[in-house]
Write an enzyme that holds these catalytic residues in place. Structure first.
Site, PDB file in Angstrom:
ATOM      1  N   SER A   1      42.473  39.239  42.525  1.00  8.29           N
ATOM      2  CA  SER A   1      43.042  40.087  41.521  1.00  8.29           C
ATOM      3  C   SER A   1      43.504  41.308  41.961  1.00  8.29           C
ATOM      4  O   SER A   1      43.176  41.702  43.061  1.00  8.29           O
ATOM      5  CB  SER A   1      42.346  39.926  40.332  1.00  8.29           C
ATOM      6  OG  SER A   1      41.172  40.721  40.534  1.00  8.29           O
ATOM      7  N   LYS A   2      43.847  41.953  41.198  1.00  8.50           N
ATOM      8  CA  LYS A   2      44.388  43.521  41.301  1.00  8.50           C
ATOM      9  C   LYS A   2      43.326  44.402  42.222  1.00  8.50           C
ATOM     10  O   LYS A   2      43.756  44.894  42.943  1.00  8.50           O
ATOM     11  CB  LYS A   2      44.719  44.074  40.038  1.00  8.50           C
ATOM     12  CG  LYS A   2      46.096  44.179  39.895  1.00  8.50           C
ATOM     13  CD  LYS A   2      46.912  45.309  39.073  1.00  8.50           C
ATOM     14  CE  LYS A   2      48.365  45.288  39.241  1.00  8.50           C
ATOM     15  NZ  LYS A   2      49.108  44.688  38.192  1.00  8.50           N
ATOM     16  N   ARG A   3      42.140  44.405  41.487  1.00  4.40           N
ATOM     17  CA  ARG A   3      41.090  45.151  42.082  1.00  4.40           C
ATOM     18  C   ARG A   3      40.749  44.777  43.583  1.00  4.40           C
ATOM     19  O   ARG A   3      40.223  45.700  44.266  1.00  4.40           O
ATOM     20  CB  ARG A   3      39.794  45.193  41.271  1.00  4.40           C
ATOM     21  CG  ARG A   3      39.124  43.738  41.223  1.00  4.40           C
ATOM     22  CD  ARG A   3      38.143  43.571  40.155  1.00  4.40           C
ATOM     23  NE  ARG A   3      37.870  42.284  40.169  1.00  4.40           N
ATOM     24  CZ  ARG A   3      36.729  41.721  40.672  1.00  4.40           C
ATOM     25  NH1 ARG A   3      36.207  42.315  41.549  1.00  4.40           N
ATOM     26  NH2 ARG A   3      36.682  40.574  40.521  1.00  4.40           N
ATOM     27  N   HIS A   4      41.304  43.617  44.152  1.00  2.00           N
ATOM     28  CA  HIS A   4      41.114  43.341  45.563  1.00  2.00           C
ATOM     29  C   HIS A   4      42.165  43.804  46.431  1.00  2.00           C
ATOM     30  O   HIS A   4      41.929  43.812  47.413  1.00  2.00           O
ATOM     31  CB  HIS A   4      41.285  41.971  45.631  1.00  2.00           C
ATOM     32  CG  HIS A   4      39.984  41.071  44.997  1.00  2.00           C
ATOM     33  ND1 HIS A   4      40.275  40.090  43.929  1.00  2.00           N
ATOM     34  CD2 HIS A   4      38.648  41.275  45.136  1.00  2.00           C
ATOM     35  CE1 HIS A   4      38.949  39.877  43.667  1.00  2.00           C
ATOM     36  NE2 HIS A   4      38.047  40.327  44.250  1.00  2.00           N
ATOM     37  N   GLY A   5      42.945  44.592  45.869  1.00  2.00           N
ATOM     38  CA  GLY A   5      44.010  45.326  46.581  1.00  2.00           C
ATOM     39  C   GLY A   5      45.357  44.547  46.398  1.00  2.00           C
ATOM     40  O   GLY A   5      45.684  43.846  45.413  1.00  2.00           O
TER      41      GLY A   5
END
Length: 466
Positions: free
Chosen positions: A242-246
RNA sequence: GUCCCCUUCGUCUAGAGGCCUAGGACACCGGAUUUUCAUUCCGGCAACACGGGUUCGACUCCCGUAGGGGACGCCA
Protein backbone atom coordinates in the site's frame (compact mmCIF):
# COMPACT_ATOMS: atom_id res chain seq x y z
CA UNK A 1 -4.55 -23.83 -30.63
CA UNK A 2 -2.87 -20.48 -30.41
CA UNK A 3 -2.58 -18.82 -27.03
CA UNK A 4 -4.60 -15.69 -26.30
CA UNK A 5 -3.98 -13.77 -23.09
CA UNK A 6 -5.40 -10.51 -21.93
CA UNK A 7 -4.81 -7.68 -19.51
CA UNK A 8 -8.04 -6.23 -18.13
CA UNK A 9 -7.38 -3.32 -15.79
CA UNK A 10 -10.11 -1.13 -14.47
CA UNK A 11 -9.43 2.57 -14.86
CA UNK A 12 -8.60 3.44 -11.30
CA UNK A 13 -6.41 6.38 -12.19
CA UNK A 14 -3.08 4.67 -11.64
CA UNK A 15 -1.32 1.47 -12.58
CA UNK A 16 -0.49 -0.56 -9.52
CA UNK A 17 2.82 -2.35 -9.50
CA UNK A 18 1.03 -5.66 -9.03
CA UNK A 19 -1.07 -5.01 -12.08
CA UNK A 20 2.06 -4.19 -14.00
CA UNK A 21 3.44 -7.60 -13.16
CA UNK A 22 0.21 -9.27 -14.21
CA UNK A 23 0.43 -7.43 -17.52
CA UNK A 24 4.07 -8.49 -17.91
CA UNK A 25 3.29 -12.15 -17.32
CA UNK A 26 0.40 -12.12 -19.76
CA UNK A 27 2.51 -10.34 -22.32
CA UNK A 28 5.46 -12.69 -21.85
CA UNK A 29 3.33 -15.78 -22.13
CA UNK A 30 1.75 -14.56 -25.33
CA UNK A 31 5.11 -13.61 -26.80
CA UNK A 32 6.73 -16.84 -25.69
CA UNK A 33 4.08 -18.98 -27.32
CA UNK A 34 3.72 -16.83 -30.39
CA UNK A 35 0.18 -16.08 -29.28
CA UNK A 36 -1.81 -12.92 -28.87
CA UNK A 37 -1.89 -10.39 -26.05
CA UNK A 38 -5.12 -8.42 -25.81
CA UNK A 39 -6.05 -5.32 -23.93
CA UNK A 40 -9.44 -4.73 -22.37
CA UNK A 41 -10.60 -1.96 -20.12
CA UNK A 42 -13.09 -2.96 -17.43
CA UNK A 43 -14.96 0.26 -17.56
CA UNK A 44 -18.45 -0.84 -16.60
CA UNK A 45 -18.40 1.25 -13.47
CA UNK A 46 -19.32 4.54 -15.08
CA UNK A 47 -19.01 6.56 -11.92
CA UNK A 48 -15.35 5.77 -11.73
CA UNK A 49 -14.70 5.96 -15.43
CA UNK A 50 -12.72 8.74 -17.03
CA UNK A 51 -10.73 8.99 -20.18
CA UNK A 52 -7.72 10.25 -18.27
CA UNK A 53 -7.78 7.25 -15.97
CA UNK A 54 -7.62 4.97 -19.00
CA UNK A 55 -4.72 6.96 -20.42
CA UNK A 56 -2.75 6.54 -17.23
CA UNK A 57 -2.98 2.77 -17.59
CA UNK A 58 -2.00 2.86 -21.23
CA UNK A 59 0.92 5.16 -20.48
CA UNK A 60 2.15 2.69 -17.91
CA UNK A 61 1.95 -0.14 -20.40
CA UNK A 62 3.68 1.84 -23.11
CA UNK A 63 6.42 2.88 -20.76
CA UNK A 64 6.97 -0.75 -19.80
CA UNK A 65 7.01 -1.48 -23.53
CA UNK A 66 4.30 -4.10 -23.29
CA UNK A 67 2.57 -3.78 -26.62
CA UNK A 68 -0.83 -5.33 -27.16
CA UNK A 69 -2.06 -6.94 -30.34
CA UNK A 70 -5.20 -6.69 -32.42
CA UNK A 71 -3.72 -3.63 -34.11
CA UNK A 72 -3.63 -1.74 -30.85
CA UNK A 73 -7.37 -1.96 -30.41
CA UNK A 74 -8.63 -1.86 -26.86
CA UNK A 75 -11.72 -3.76 -25.90
CA UNK A 76 -14.21 -1.94 -23.78
CA UNK A 77 -16.29 -3.97 -21.41
CA UNK A 78 -18.84 -1.18 -21.25
CA UNK A 79 -19.35 -1.19 -24.99
CA UNK A 80 -20.13 -4.89 -24.90
CA UNK A 81 -22.83 -4.53 -22.27
CA UNK A 82 -25.70 -5.36 -24.60
CA UNK A 83 -24.05 -8.64 -25.48
CA UNK A 84 -23.70 -9.42 -21.77
CA UNK A 85 -27.37 -8.67 -21.24
CA UNK A 86 -28.31 -10.90 -24.17
CA UNK A 87 -26.38 -13.77 -22.65
CA UNK A 88 -28.15 -13.30 -19.33
CA UNK A 89 -31.48 -13.38 -21.12
CA UNK A 90 -30.46 -16.57 -22.87
CA UNK A 91 -29.77 -18.13 -19.52
CA UNK A 92 -33.12 -16.90 -18.28
CA UNK A 93 -34.91 -18.42 -21.29
CA UNK A 94 -33.09 -21.70 -20.76
CA UNK A 95 -34.21 -21.81 -17.14
CA UNK A 96 -30.64 -21.53 -15.92
CA UNK A 97 -31.16 -18.13 -14.36
CA UNK A 98 -34.09 -16.48 -12.62
CA UNK A 99 -35.47 -13.22 -11.34
CA UNK A 100 -34.95 -12.44 -7.70
CA UNK A 101 -37.07 -9.76 -5.99
CA UNK A 102 -35.20 -9.48 -2.74
CA UNK A 103 -34.69 -6.03 -1.32
CA UNK A 104 -31.30 -4.86 -0.07
CA UNK A 105 -32.73 -5.03 3.44
CA UNK A 106 -33.68 -8.68 3.06
CA UNK A 107 -30.22 -9.41 1.77
CA UNK A 108 -28.67 -7.62 4.69
CA UNK A 109 -30.63 -9.83 7.06
CA UNK A 110 -29.56 -12.94 5.18
CA UNK A 111 -25.97 -11.82 5.44
CA UNK A 112 -26.29 -11.52 9.19
CA UNK A 113 -27.88 -14.92 9.51
CA UNK A 114 -25.29 -16.55 7.30
CA UNK A 115 -22.54 -15.10 9.38
CA UNK A 116 -24.16 -16.07 12.62
CA UNK A 117 -24.53 -19.62 11.36
CA UNK A 118 -20.96 -19.72 10.12
CA UNK A 119 -21.89 -20.09 6.50
CA UNK A 120 -20.09 -18.39 3.67
CA UNK A 121 -22.93 -18.45 1.14
CA UNK A 122 -25.28 -15.58 1.79
CA UNK A 123 -28.31 -15.70 -0.46
CA UNK A 124 -30.81 -18.39 0.54
CA UNK A 125 -32.14 -18.93 -2.99
CA UNK A 126 -35.68 -17.99 -1.96
CA UNK A 127 -36.64 -16.94 -5.47
CA UNK A 128 -34.96 -19.80 -7.29
CA UNK A 129 -38.19 -21.74 -7.73
CA UNK A 130 -40.79 -19.03 -7.50
CA UNK A 131 -42.49 -17.62 -10.56
CA UNK A 132 -42.61 -13.95 -11.50
CA UNK A 133 -46.34 -14.12 -10.76
CA UNK A 134 -45.43 -13.96 -7.09
CA UNK A 135 -43.38 -10.85 -7.63
CA UNK A 136 -44.08 -8.01 -5.27
CA UNK A 137 -45.35 -4.74 -6.70
CA UNK A 138 -42.84 -2.16 -7.74
CA UNK A 139 -39.70 -4.14 -7.04
CA UNK A 140 -37.22 -4.30 -9.85
CA UNK A 141 -35.65 -7.75 -9.86
CA UNK A 142 -32.07 -8.80 -10.34
CA UNK A 143 -31.20 -11.84 -12.41
CA UNK A 144 -29.42 -14.62 -10.57
CA UNK A 145 -27.80 -17.75 -11.94
CA UNK A 146 -28.78 -21.20 -10.74
CA UNK A 147 -25.56 -22.45 -9.28
CA UNK A 148 -25.14 -26.12 -8.39
CA UNK A 149 -26.42 -26.87 -4.88
CA UNK A 150 -24.64 -30.12 -4.02
CA UNK A 151 -21.26 -31.64 -4.62
CA UNK A 152 -18.09 -29.76 -5.17
CA UNK A 153 -16.24 -27.94 -7.88
CA UNK A 154 -12.57 -28.16 -8.76
CA UNK A 155 -10.55 -25.45 -10.43
CA UNK A 156 -7.47 -26.73 -12.22
CA UNK A 157 -4.97 -23.97 -11.78
CA UNK A 158 -1.55 -23.94 -13.40
CA UNK A 159 0.00 -22.29 -10.38
CA UNK A 160 -2.12 -23.34 -7.43
CA UNK A 161 -2.86 -26.86 -8.61
CA UNK A 162 -6.32 -28.36 -8.14
CA UNK A 163 -8.40 -26.29 -5.79
CA UNK A 164 -11.59 -27.82 -4.49
CA UNK A 165 -14.57 -26.06 -3.01
CA UNK A 166 -17.92 -27.37 -1.87
CA UNK A 167 -20.75 -25.97 -3.92
CA UNK A 168 -22.71 -25.10 -0.82
CA UNK A 169 -20.10 -22.40 -0.19
CA UNK A 170 -21.28 -20.66 -3.32
CA UNK A 171 -24.66 -19.05 -3.80
CA UNK A 172 -26.75 -17.93 -6.74
CA UNK A 173 -24.86 -14.79 -7.54
CA UNK A 174 -26.15 -11.87 -9.57
CA UNK A 175 -25.82 -11.64 -13.35
CA UNK A 176 -27.91 -8.55 -14.01
CA UNK A 177 -28.49 -5.78 -11.50
CA UNK A 178 -31.93 -4.40 -10.86
CA UNK A 179 -31.17 -1.55 -13.23
CA UNK A 180 -30.51 -4.16 -15.90
CA UNK A 181 -26.75 -3.70 -16.12
CA UNK A 182 -24.47 -6.74 -16.13
CA UNK A 183 -22.18 -7.51 -13.23
CA UNK A 184 -18.44 -7.98 -13.49
CA UNK A 185 -18.79 -11.74 -13.00
CA UNK A 186 -20.93 -12.07 -16.12
CA UNK A 187 -19.02 -9.57 -18.20
CA UNK A 188 -15.58 -11.13 -17.74
CA UNK A 189 -16.82 -14.52 -18.74
CA UNK A 190 -18.61 -13.29 -21.83
CA UNK A 191 -15.78 -11.01 -22.91
CA UNK A 192 -13.11 -13.62 -22.34
CA UNK A 193 -15.12 -16.09 -24.35
CA UNK A 194 -15.88 -13.69 -27.16
CA UNK A 195 -12.28 -12.52 -27.34
CA UNK A 196 -11.13 -16.12 -27.57
CA UNK A 197 -9.02 -15.88 -24.43
CA UNK A 198 -7.32 -19.22 -23.79
CA UNK A 199 -5.22 -18.39 -20.75
CA UNK A 200 -6.25 -16.26 -17.81
CA UNK A 201 -3.27 -15.13 -15.76
CA UNK A 202 -4.38 -12.88 -12.95
CA UNK A 203 -3.88 -12.09 -9.29
CA UNK A 204 -4.49 -14.63 -6.59
CA UNK A 205 -7.30 -12.47 -5.26
CA UNK A 206 -9.44 -13.75 -8.14
CA UNK A 207 -9.08 -17.41 -7.29
CA UNK A 208 -12.38 -17.48 -5.43
CA UNK A 209 -14.14 -15.72 -8.27
CA UNK A 210 -13.06 -18.47 -10.58
CA UNK A 211 -15.52 -20.87 -9.03
CA UNK A 212 -18.35 -18.48 -9.77
CA UNK A 213 -17.18 -17.75 -13.26
CA UNK A 214 -17.00 -21.44 -13.98
CA UNK A 215 -20.67 -21.76 -13.07
CA UNK A 216 -21.40 -19.39 -15.94
CA UNK A 217 -19.12 -21.24 -18.34
CA UNK A 218 -20.90 -24.48 -17.47
CA UNK A 219 -24.37 -23.01 -17.86
CA UNK A 220 -23.43 -21.71 -21.27
CA UNK A 221 -21.58 -24.90 -22.15
CA UNK A 222 -18.54 -22.87 -23.08
CA UNK A 223 -15.03 -24.17 -22.84
CA UNK A 224 -13.18 -22.77 -19.84
CA UNK A 225 -9.83 -21.05 -20.24
CA UNK A 226 -6.67 -22.30 -18.56
CA UNK A 227 -6.19 -20.46 -15.29
CA UNK A 228 -2.99 -19.37 -13.60
CA UNK A 229 -3.44 -17.37 -10.41
CA UNK A 230 -0.39 -15.33 -9.55
CA UNK A 231 0.60 -14.78 -5.94
CA UNK A 232 0.28 -11.21 -4.76
CA UNK A 233 3.05 -8.70 -4.21
CA UNK A 234 3.38 -7.57 -0.62
CA UNK A 235 5.08 -4.59 0.94
CA UNK A 236 8.42 -5.08 2.70
CA UNK A 237 6.59 -5.82 5.95
CA UNK A 238 4.51 -8.60 4.44
CA UNK A 239 1.18 -6.85 4.37
CA UNK A 240 -0.68 -5.75 1.31
CA UNK A 241 1.41 -3.39 -0.80
CA UNK A 242 0.00 0.00 0.00
CA UNK A 243 0.86 3.66 -0.03
CA UNK A 244 2.89 3.61 3.13
CA UNK A 245 5.33 1.15 1.56
CA UNK A 246 6.34 3.76 -0.94
CA UNK A 247 5.70 3.95 -4.62
CA UNK A 248 2.71 1.93 -5.69
CA UNK A 249 2.30 2.95 -9.27
CA UNK A 250 4.56 2.39 -12.23
CA UNK A 251 4.49 6.12 -12.95
CA UNK A 252 6.23 6.73 -9.64
CA UNK A 253 9.00 4.30 -10.46
CA UNK A 254 9.51 6.11 -13.69
CA UNK A 255 9.74 9.37 -11.78
CA UNK A 256 12.27 7.89 -9.43
CA UNK A 257 14.52 7.10 -12.34
CA UNK A 258 14.03 3.42 -12.97
CA UNK A 259 14.46 1.99 -16.42
CA UNK A 260 11.61 -0.04 -17.89
CA UNK A 261 13.86 -3.01 -18.65
CA UNK A 262 15.00 -3.03 -15.02
CA UNK A 263 11.37 -2.97 -13.87
CA UNK A 264 10.57 -5.86 -16.16
CA UNK A 265 13.51 -7.91 -14.95
CA UNK A 266 12.70 -7.21 -11.31
CA UNK A 267 8.98 -7.83 -11.62
CA UNK A 268 9.65 -11.03 -13.53
CA UNK A 269 11.85 -12.42 -10.78
CA UNK A 270 9.25 -11.50 -8.20
CA UNK A 271 7.28 -14.70 -8.38
CA UNK A 272 8.96 -16.38 -11.30
CA UNK A 273 12.34 -18.01 -11.67
CA UNK A 274 14.44 -20.09 -13.96
CA UNK A 275 17.14 -21.78 -11.93
CA UNK A 276 19.80 -19.37 -10.79
CA UNK A 277 19.31 -16.78 -13.51
CA UNK A 278 18.98 -13.28 -12.11
CA UNK A 279 19.80 -10.96 -14.97
CA UNK A 280 17.14 -11.75 -17.49
CA UNK A 281 16.76 -9.21 -20.27
CA UNK A 282 13.39 -9.18 -21.97
CA UNK A 283 14.35 -11.19 -25.05
CA UNK A 284 15.70 -13.88 -22.77
CA UNK A 285 12.52 -13.71 -20.70
CA UNK A 286 10.40 -14.23 -23.79
CA UNK A 287 12.52 -17.23 -24.64
CA UNK A 288 12.21 -18.78 -21.18
CA UNK A 289 8.83 -17.81 -19.81
CA UNK A 290 6.72 -20.81 -18.89
CA UNK A 291 3.84 -21.05 -16.45
CA UNK A 292 5.55 -23.74 -14.39
CA UNK A 293 8.21 -21.27 -13.33
CA UNK A 294 5.65 -19.25 -11.39
CA UNK A 295 5.99 -19.42 -7.64
CA UNK A 296 3.04 -20.06 -5.34
CA UNK A 297 3.93 -17.81 -2.44
CA UNK A 298 3.48 -14.06 -2.24
CA UNK A 299 6.66 -12.02 -2.54
CA UNK A 300 7.76 -8.95 -0.65
CA UNK A 301 8.90 -5.97 -2.63
CA UNK A 302 12.59 -5.14 -2.17
CA UNK A 303 13.70 -1.71 -3.33
CA UNK A 304 17.40 -2.48 -2.89
CA UNK A 305 17.28 -5.33 -5.35
CA UNK A 306 15.34 -3.25 -7.85
CA UNK A 307 18.02 -0.59 -7.54
CA UNK A 308 20.85 -3.00 -8.14
CA UNK A 309 19.12 -4.29 -11.26
CA UNK A 310 18.54 -0.73 -12.37
CA UNK A 311 22.22 0.09 -11.89
CA UNK A 312 23.04 -2.86 -14.08
CA UNK A 313 20.78 -1.72 -16.90
CA UNK A 314 22.00 1.87 -16.66
CA UNK A 315 25.53 0.61 -17.31
CA UNK A 316 24.23 -1.16 -20.39
CA UNK A 317 22.21 1.76 -21.71
CA UNK A 318 23.59 3.78 -24.60
CA UNK A 319 24.84 7.27 -23.85
CA UNK A 320 22.42 8.67 -26.40
CA UNK A 321 19.44 7.22 -24.58
CA UNK A 322 20.77 8.31 -21.21
CA UNK A 323 21.14 11.85 -22.55
CA UNK A 324 17.48 11.87 -23.50
CA UNK A 325 16.50 10.67 -20.04
CA UNK A 326 18.75 13.23 -18.36
CA UNK A 327 17.31 15.94 -20.51
CA UNK A 328 13.77 15.30 -19.29
CA UNK A 329 15.02 14.98 -15.71
CA UNK A 330 16.74 18.36 -15.91
CA UNK A 331 13.69 19.91 -17.51
CA UNK A 332 11.69 18.79 -14.51
CA UNK A 333 14.22 20.55 -12.33
CA UNK A 334 14.09 23.67 -14.39
CA UNK A 335 17.75 23.32 -15.20
CA UNK A 336 18.68 24.42 -18.69
CA UNK A 337 21.46 22.70 -20.56
CA UNK A 338 23.48 24.58 -23.12
CA UNK A 339 25.03 22.90 -26.14
CA UNK A 340 28.32 23.07 -24.28
CA UNK A 341 27.20 21.54 -21.00
CA UNK A 342 25.21 18.98 -22.96
CA UNK A 343 28.41 17.93 -24.65
CA UNK A 344 30.32 17.79 -21.38
CA UNK A 345 27.76 15.51 -19.81
CA UNK A 346 27.71 13.31 -22.86
CA UNK A 347 31.48 12.98 -22.72
CA UNK A 348 31.39 12.33 -19.00
CA UNK A 349 28.70 9.68 -19.18
CA UNK A 350 31.02 6.69 -19.44
CA UNK A 351 32.37 7.49 -16.00
CA UNK A 352 29.05 8.66 -14.63
CA UNK A 353 26.88 5.71 -15.57
CA UNK A 354 28.93 3.18 -13.61
CA UNK A 355 28.08 5.02 -10.45
CA UNK A 356 24.36 5.62 -10.54
CA UNK A 357 21.55 3.43 -9.34
CA UNK A 358 18.81 5.57 -10.83
CA UNK A 359 18.45 8.24 -13.47
CA UNK A 360 17.77 10.72 -10.70
CA UNK A 361 21.12 9.90 -9.14
CA UNK A 362 22.76 10.09 -12.50
CA UNK A 363 21.35 13.56 -12.97
CA UNK A 364 22.57 14.56 -9.52
CA UNK A 365 26.08 13.35 -10.21
CA UNK A 366 26.23 14.89 -13.65
CA UNK A 367 24.92 18.26 -12.59
CA UNK A 368 28.34 19.73 -11.80
CA UNK A 369 28.93 19.74 -15.54
CA UNK A 370 25.77 21.74 -16.05
CA UNK A 371 26.38 24.34 -13.37
CA UNK A 372 29.57 25.48 -11.77
CA UNK A 373 29.38 25.10 -8.00
CA UNK A 374 27.60 28.01 -6.36
CA UNK A 375 28.45 26.78 -2.93
CA UNK A 376 30.65 24.17 -1.36
CA UNK A 377 29.51 21.54 1.05
CA UNK A 378 31.21 21.20 4.43
CA UNK A 379 33.77 18.64 3.35
CA UNK A 380 34.58 20.62 0.23
CA UNK A 381 35.08 23.79 2.24
CA UNK A 382 37.39 21.98 4.57
CA UNK A 383 39.39 20.50 1.71
CA UNK A 384 39.78 23.97 0.23
CA UNK A 385 40.72 25.54 3.55
CA UNK A 386 43.19 22.80 4.45
CA UNK A 387 45.07 23.36 1.25
CA UNK A 388 44.73 27.12 1.10
CA UNK A 389 48.44 27.75 0.85
CA UNK A 390 48.94 25.52 -2.18
CA UNK A 391 45.82 26.64 -4.09
CA UNK A 392 47.80 29.21 -6.11
CA UNK A 393 50.28 26.50 -7.02
CA UNK A 394 47.45 24.28 -8.25
CA UNK A 395 46.10 27.15 -10.27
CA UNK A 396 49.45 27.65 -11.94
CA UNK A 397 49.58 23.95 -12.65
CA UNK A 398 46.30 24.17 -14.51
CA UNK A 399 47.27 27.27 -16.35
CA UNK A 400 50.60 25.98 -17.50
CA UNK A 401 49.89 22.31 -18.18
CA UNK A 402 51.28 21.64 -21.65
CA UNK A 403 48.73 18.91 -22.38
CA UNK A 404 45.31 19.41 -20.77
CA UNK A 405 44.15 15.84 -20.89
CA UNK A 406 43.53 13.45 -18.02
CA UNK A 407 46.70 11.42 -17.86
CA UNK A 408 49.36 14.10 -18.25
CA UNK A 409 47.31 16.28 -15.94
CA UNK A 410 47.25 13.59 -13.31
CA UNK A 411 50.99 13.12 -13.68
CA UNK A 412 51.50 16.84 -13.23
CA UNK A 413 49.43 16.76 -10.04
CA UNK A 414 51.38 13.79 -8.74
CA UNK A 415 54.64 15.58 -9.35
CA UNK A 416 53.27 18.67 -7.69
CA UNK A 417 52.09 16.68 -4.71
CA UNK A 418 55.51 15.13 -4.32
CA UNK A 419 57.12 18.56 -4.33
CA UNK A 420 54.65 20.72 -2.45
CA UNK A 421 52.45 18.48 -0.33
CA UNK A 422 54.70 15.89 1.24
CA UNK A 423 53.61 13.45 -1.43
CA UNK A 424 50.03 13.62 -0.20
CA UNK A 425 47.98 13.31 -3.33
CA UNK A 426 44.72 13.93 -1.50
CA UNK A 427 45.98 17.29 -0.38
CA UNK A 428 46.10 18.56 -3.95
CA UNK A 429 43.40 16.52 -5.58
CA UNK A 430 40.67 17.06 -3.01
CA UNK A 431 40.67 20.86 -3.19
CA UNK A 432 40.81 20.56 -6.96
CA UNK A 433 37.81 18.26 -6.94
CA UNK A 434 36.02 20.58 -4.57
CA UNK A 435 36.69 23.56 -6.79
CA UNK A 436 35.38 21.80 -9.87
CA UNK A 437 32.37 20.04 -8.39
CA UNK A 438 31.57 21.68 -5.07
CA UNK A 439 31.90 18.31 -3.37
CA UNK A 440 34.50 15.81 -2.30
CA UNK A 441 33.04 12.93 -4.24
CA UNK A 442 32.85 12.91 -8.00
CA UNK A 443 33.74 10.86 -11.01
CA UNK A 444 37.47 10.71 -11.88
CA UNK A 445 38.35 14.36 -11.66
CA UNK A 446 41.11 14.65 -14.25
CA UNK A 447 38.79 13.18 -16.84
CA UNK A 448 36.19 15.73 -15.83
CA UNK A 449 38.74 18.52 -16.10
CA UNK A 450 39.76 17.32 -19.53
CA UNK A 451 36.15 17.31 -20.63
CA UNK A 452 35.44 20.84 -19.40
CA UNK A 453 38.71 22.16 -20.69
CA UNK A 454 41.32 24.50 -19.32
CA UNK A 455 39.28 27.66 -19.46
CA UNK A 456 36.35 26.36 -17.42
CA UNK A 457 38.64 24.59 -15.01
CA UNK A 458 40.56 27.76 -14.40
CA UNK A 459 37.38 29.76 -13.94
CA UNK A 460 36.13 27.33 -11.31
CA UNK A 461 39.47 27.32 -9.60
CA UNK A 462 39.42 31.10 -9.43
CA UNK A 463 35.89 31.10 -8.08
CA UNK A 464 36.89 28.63 -5.38
CA UNK A 465 39.85 30.75 -4.39
CA UNK A 466 37.90 33.97 -4.29
C1' G B 1 -16.79 -15.86 11.59
C1' U B 2 -16.72 -19.07 6.96
C1' C B 3 -14.04 -20.65 2.68
C1' C B 4 -9.50 -20.67 -0.20
C1' C B 5 -4.18 -20.11 -0.71
C1' C B 6 0.80 -19.77 1.18
C1' U B 7 5.36 -20.93 4.63
C1' U B 8 13.82 -22.48 2.45
C1' C B 9 19.13 -17.19 4.63
C1' G B 10 16.90 -10.06 6.42
C1' U B 11 14.72 -10.10 0.98
C1' C B 12 13.91 -12.57 -4.04
C1' U B 13 14.67 -17.52 -4.94
C1' A B 14 17.20 -22.86 -6.58
C1' G B 15 15.71 -27.48 -4.84
C1' A B 16 10.55 -32.52 -8.28
C1' G B 17 12.98 -38.57 -1.74
C1' G B 18 19.42 -39.92 -1.57
C1' C B 19 23.29 -35.23 -6.14
C1' C B 20 22.35 -30.83 0.23
C1' U B 21 28.31 -30.04 4.26
C1' A B 22 20.99 -26.76 1.41
C1' G B 23 23.10 -23.39 -4.20
C1' G B 24 22.59 -18.29 -6.52
C1' A B 25 21.27 -13.01 -6.33
C1' C B 26 20.29 -8.45 -3.44
C1' A B 27 21.38 -6.43 1.32
C1' C B 28 25.04 -6.66 5.21
C1' C B 29 30.31 -7.41 7.04
C1' G B 30 35.57 -7.87 5.69
C1' G B 31 39.64 -7.56 1.98
C1' A B 32 41.93 -6.11 -2.88
C1' U B 33 41.94 -2.30 -6.83
C1' U B 34 41.32 3.23 -6.82
C1' U B 35 42.87 10.66 -6.75
C1' U B 36 37.40 10.70 -3.63
C1' C B 37 32.80 8.24 -3.78
C1' A B 38 31.27 4.51 -6.57
C1' U B 39 32.26 0.50 -9.94
C1' U B 40 34.81 -4.13 -10.38
C1' C B 41 37.02 -8.49 -8.12
C1' C B 42 37.69 -11.86 -3.95
C1' G B 43 36.05 -13.70 0.90
C1' G B 44 32.45 -14.07 5.00
C1' C B 45 27.74 -14.08 7.80
C1' A B 46 22.99 -16.14 7.17
C1' A B 47 17.44 -20.35 6.08
C1' C B 48 14.36 -25.70 5.27
C1' A B 49 8.01 -22.28 10.84
C1' C B 50 6.74 -26.22 14.50
C1' G B 51 4.90 -31.27 15.78
C1' G B 52 3.64 -35.97 14.21
C1' G B 53 3.69 -39.71 10.57
C1' U B 54 5.23 -42.55 5.58
C1' U B 55 10.19 -44.37 4.08
C1' C B 56 16.30 -47.77 4.61
C1' G B 57 16.40 -42.31 3.84
C1' A B 58 12.54 -36.22 3.83
C1' C B 59 13.73 -29.33 2.45
C1' U B 60 11.16 -32.54 -0.83
C1' C B 61 5.17 -36.98 0.31
C1' C B 62 0.77 -37.15 4.10
C1' C B 63 -1.75 -35.17 8.58
C1' G B 64 -2.04 -31.53 12.32
C1' U B 65 -0.57 -26.83 14.79
C1' A B 66 1.09 -21.95 14.43
C1' G B 67 1.87 -17.70 11.53
C1' G B 68 0.86 -14.83 7.03
C1' G B 69 -2.28 -13.56 2.90
C1' G B 70 -6.77 -13.46 0.01
C1' A B 71 -12.12 -13.85 -0.82
C1' C B 72 -16.88 -13.53 1.21
C1' G B 73 -21.08 -6.44 -2.70
C1' C B 74 -26.92 -5.06 -7.14
C1' C B 75 -17.27 -2.82 -6.97
C1' A B 76 -14.10 -4.54 -10.45
Amino acid sequence: MSVVTRFPPSPTGFMHIGNARTALFNWLYARHTGGTFLMRIEDTDRERYSKEAVEVILDGLRWLELDWDNKGEIYSQYENRQRHIDVANELLAAGKAYYCYCTPEELERMRETARAEGRSAVYDRRWRDRGPSEAPEGVKPVVRIKAPVDGFTVVHDKVQGDVKVENKQLDDFILLRSDGTPTYMLSVVVDDHDMGVTHVLRGDDHLNNTFRQNVIYDALEWEKPTYAHLPLIHGPDGSKFSKRHGAQSVAEYREMGFLPEAMRNYLLRLGWSHGDEEIIPTDRAVELFELDGINKAAAKFDFAKLESLNAHYIKLASNERLMGLLDTEYQKRGLKLTPVTLKWIFLGLDDLKDRAKTIVQLADEASFYAIAPRSFNDKAQKALADSAEILPGIRTLIESAPDFSAEPLEQAFRDFAARQADGKLGKVIMPFRAALTGATTSPPIFKAAEIMGREETLARMDAAMA
